[in-house]
Scaffold this motif. Structure first.
Motif, PDB file in Angstrom:
ATOM      1  N   VAL A   1       9.094  -0.003   3.803  1.00 61.65           N
ATOM      2  CA  VAL A   1       9.057   0.095   2.342  1.00 61.65           C
ATOM      3  C   VAL A   1       7.582   0.092   1.951  1.00 61.65           C
ATOM      4  O   VAL A   1       6.836  -0.797   2.342  1.00 61.65           O
ATOM      5  CB  VAL A   1       9.789  -1.077   1.656  1.00 61.65           C
ATOM      6  N   VAL A   2       7.180   1.107   1.203  1.00 59.90           N
ATOM      7  CA  VAL A   2       5.794   1.188   0.725  1.00 59.90           C
ATOM      8  C   VAL A   2       5.758   0.922  -0.768  1.00 59.90           C
ATOM      9  O   VAL A   2       6.769   1.014  -1.463  1.00 59.90           O
ATOM     10  CB  VAL A   2       5.155   2.561   1.053  1.00 59.90           C
ATOM     11  N   MET A   3       4.562   0.586  -1.253  1.00 58.29           N
ATOM     12  CA  MET A   3       4.327   0.343  -2.680  1.00 58.29           C
ATOM     13  C   MET A   3       5.246  -0.744  -3.244  1.00 58.29           C
ATOM     14  O   MET A   3       5.713  -0.667  -4.376  1.00 58.29           O
ATOM     15  CB  MET A   3       4.477   1.633  -3.494  1.00 58.29           C
ATOM     16  N   MET A   4       5.495  -1.802  -2.448  1.00 63.77           N
ATOM     17  CA  MET A   4       6.354  -2.893  -2.897  1.00 63.77           C
ATOM     18  C   MET A   4       5.663  -3.658  -4.023  1.00 63.77           C
ATOM     19  O   MET A   4       4.468  -3.915  -3.980  1.00 63.77           O
ATOM     20  CB  MET A   4       6.661  -3.839  -1.734  1.00 63.77           C
ATOM     21  N   ARG A   5       6.427  -3.995  -5.016  1.00 63.21           N
ATOM     22  CA  ARG A   5       5.953  -4.762  -6.167  1.00 63.21           C
ATOM     23  C   ARG A   5       6.998  -5.804  -6.525  1.00 63.21           C
ATOM     24  O   ARG A   5       8.152  -5.718  -6.132  1.00 63.21           O
ATOM     25  CB  ARG A   5       5.723  -3.851  -7.383  1.00 63.21           C
ATOM     26  N   PHE A   6       6.561  -6.777  -7.329  1.00 58.89           N
ATOM     27  CA  PHE A   6       7.461  -7.793  -7.858  1.00 58.89           C
ATOM     28  C   PHE A   6       7.503  -7.698  -9.374  1.00 58.89           C
ATOM     29  O   PHE A   6       6.513  -7.325 -10.010  1.00 58.89           O
ATOM     30  CB  PHE A   6       6.967  -9.219  -7.534  1.00 58.89           C
ATOM     31  N   ASP A   7       8.620  -8.096  -9.920  1.00 59.41           N
ATOM     32  CA  ASP A   7       8.750  -8.296 -11.357  1.00 59.41           C
ATOM     33  C   ASP A   7       9.550  -9.578 -11.520  1.00 59.41           C
ATOM     34  O   ASP A   7      10.430  -9.870 -10.711  1.00 59.41           O
ATOM     35  CB  ASP A   7       9.477  -7.121 -12.008  1.00 59.41           C
TER      36      ASP A   7
ATOM     37  N   ALA B   1      12.142  -7.479  -6.333  1.00 60.14           N
ATOM     38  CA  ALA B   1      11.192  -6.818  -5.440  1.00 60.14           C
ATOM     39  C   ALA B   1      11.645  -5.358  -5.390  1.00 60.14           C
ATOM     40  O   ALA B   1      12.833  -5.081  -5.231  1.00 60.14           O
ATOM     41  CB  ALA B   1      11.226  -7.443  -4.052  1.00 60.14           C
ATOM     42  N   TYR B   2      10.711  -4.431  -5.547  1.00 57.73           N
ATOM     43  CA  TYR B   2      11.087  -3.026  -5.512  1.00 57.73           C
ATOM     44  C   TYR B   2       9.997  -2.201  -4.856  1.00 57.73           C
ATOM     45  O   TYR B   2       8.838  -2.610  -4.788  1.00 57.73           O
ATOM     46  CB  TYR B   2      11.400  -2.503  -6.919  1.00 57.73           C
ATOM     47  N   GLY B   3      10.383  -1.071  -4.319  1.00 56.49           N
ATOM     48  CA  GLY B   3       9.432  -0.204  -3.645  1.00 56.49           C
ATOM     49  C   GLY B   3      10.112   1.094  -3.238  1.00 56.49           C
ATOM     50  O   GLY B   3      11.213   1.401  -3.684  1.00 56.49           O
TER      51      GLY B   3
ATOM     52  N   THR C   1       0.827  -1.198   0.000  1.00 61.09           N
ATOM     53  CA  THR C   1       0.000   0.000   0.000  1.00 61.09           C
ATOM     54  C   THR C   1       0.866   1.255   0.000  1.00 61.09           C
ATOM     55  O   THR C   1       2.045   1.220   0.350  1.00 61.09           O
ATOM     56  CB  THR C   1      -0.925   0.031   1.235  1.00 61.09           C
ATOM     57  N   GLU C   2       0.245   2.371  -0.349  1.00 62.06           N
ATOM     58  CA  GLU C   2       0.975   3.638  -0.354  1.00 62.06           C
ATOM     59  C   GLU C   2       1.030   4.261   1.037  1.00 62.06           C
ATOM     60  O   GLU C   2       2.023   4.877   1.407  1.00 62.06           O
ATOM     61  CB  GLU C   2       0.308   4.614  -1.323  1.00 62.06           C
ATOM     62  N   ASN C   3      -0.035   4.090   1.797  1.00 60.96           N
ATOM     63  CA  ASN C   3      -0.116   4.690   3.127  1.00 60.96           C
ATOM     64  C   ASN C   3      -0.078   3.614   4.203  1.00 60.96           C
ATOM     65  O   ASN C   3      -0.631   2.533   4.035  1.00 60.96           O
ATOM     66  CB  ASN C   3      -1.411   5.498   3.263  1.00 60.96           C
ATOM     67  N   ILE C   4       0.570   3.953   5.310  1.00 52.38           N
ATOM     68  CA  ILE C   4       0.623   3.067   6.463  1.00 52.38           C
ATOM     69  C   ILE C   4      -0.236   3.722   7.544  1.00 52.38           C
ATOM     70  O   ILE C   4       0.129   4.799   8.048  1.00 52.38           O
ATOM     71  CB  ILE C   4       2.071   2.879   6.966  1.00 52.38           C
ATOM     72  N   PRO C   5      -1.355   3.135   7.888  1.00 51.52           N
ATOM     73  CA  PRO C   5      -2.243   3.751   8.881  1.00 51.52           C
ATOM     74  C   PRO C   5      -1.511   4.077  10.187  1.00 51.52           C
ATOM     75  O   PRO C   5      -0.751   3.266  10.707  1.00 51.52           O
ATOM     76  CB  PRO C   5      -3.315   2.676   9.113  1.00 51.52           C
ATOM     77  N   GLY C   6      -1.733   5.300  10.673  1.00 51.56           N
ATOM     78  CA  GLY C   6      -1.144   5.720  11.939  1.00 51.56           C
ATOM     79  C   GLY C   6       0.284   6.223  11.843  1.00 51.56           C
ATOM     80  O   GLY C   6       0.889   6.531  12.864  1.00 51.56           O
ATOM     81  N   HIS C   7       0.839   6.292  10.645  1.00 50.16           N
ATOM     82  CA  HIS C   7       2.224   6.752  10.492  1.00 50.16           C
ATOM     83  C   HIS C   7       2.327   7.841   9.436  1.00 50.16           C
ATOM     84  O   HIS C   7       1.648   7.804   8.413  1.00 50.16           O
ATOM     85  CB  HIS C   7       3.140   5.598  10.068  1.00 50.16           C
TER      86      HIS C   7
END
Length: 108
Positions: free
Chosen positions: A80-86, A99-101, A10-16
């Protein structure tokens, strides 16, 4: 220590609240051994899940995430936010996983 780095898709981390540090990556290339490759070829004839390939991809994914955390830790990140795989096949029995983010530092 790197296990404590939160990795989220996710882009946002609740509470942070956080500031962006930059891009981080975890890369790996894995291959099967010859015996497993022969077994996978035989399984291809009858169909069904080829467990040797599933295990290969699971190991590659786990290694890529571990290296992503290492890269984030080197930059002083908390998460790390917005983690994706390729992924991509290099050859018939070799698979590359990335893995990138975005590494972030908590400011609250």
């Amino acid at each position: 220590m790197t296990e404590k780095i939160l990795v989220t898709t996710t882009e946002n981390i609740p509470g942070h609240h956080y500031e962006i540090i930059g891009e981080v990556f975890g890369l790996t290339t894995q291959s099967k051994n010859v015996i497993k490759n022969i077994g996978a070829g035989l399984k291809n004839i009858v169909g069904g899940e080829i467990k040797a390939y599933s295990e290969l991809l699971t190991e590659a994914r786990d290694t890529a995430i571990s290296r992503l955390r290492d890269n984030a830790s080197e930059l002083g990140a908390d998460a790390v936010v917005m983690m994706r795989f390729d992924s991509d096949s290099i050859s018939q029995d070799m698979e590359t996983v990335a893995a990138y983010g975005t590494a972030v530092k908590f400011v609250d």
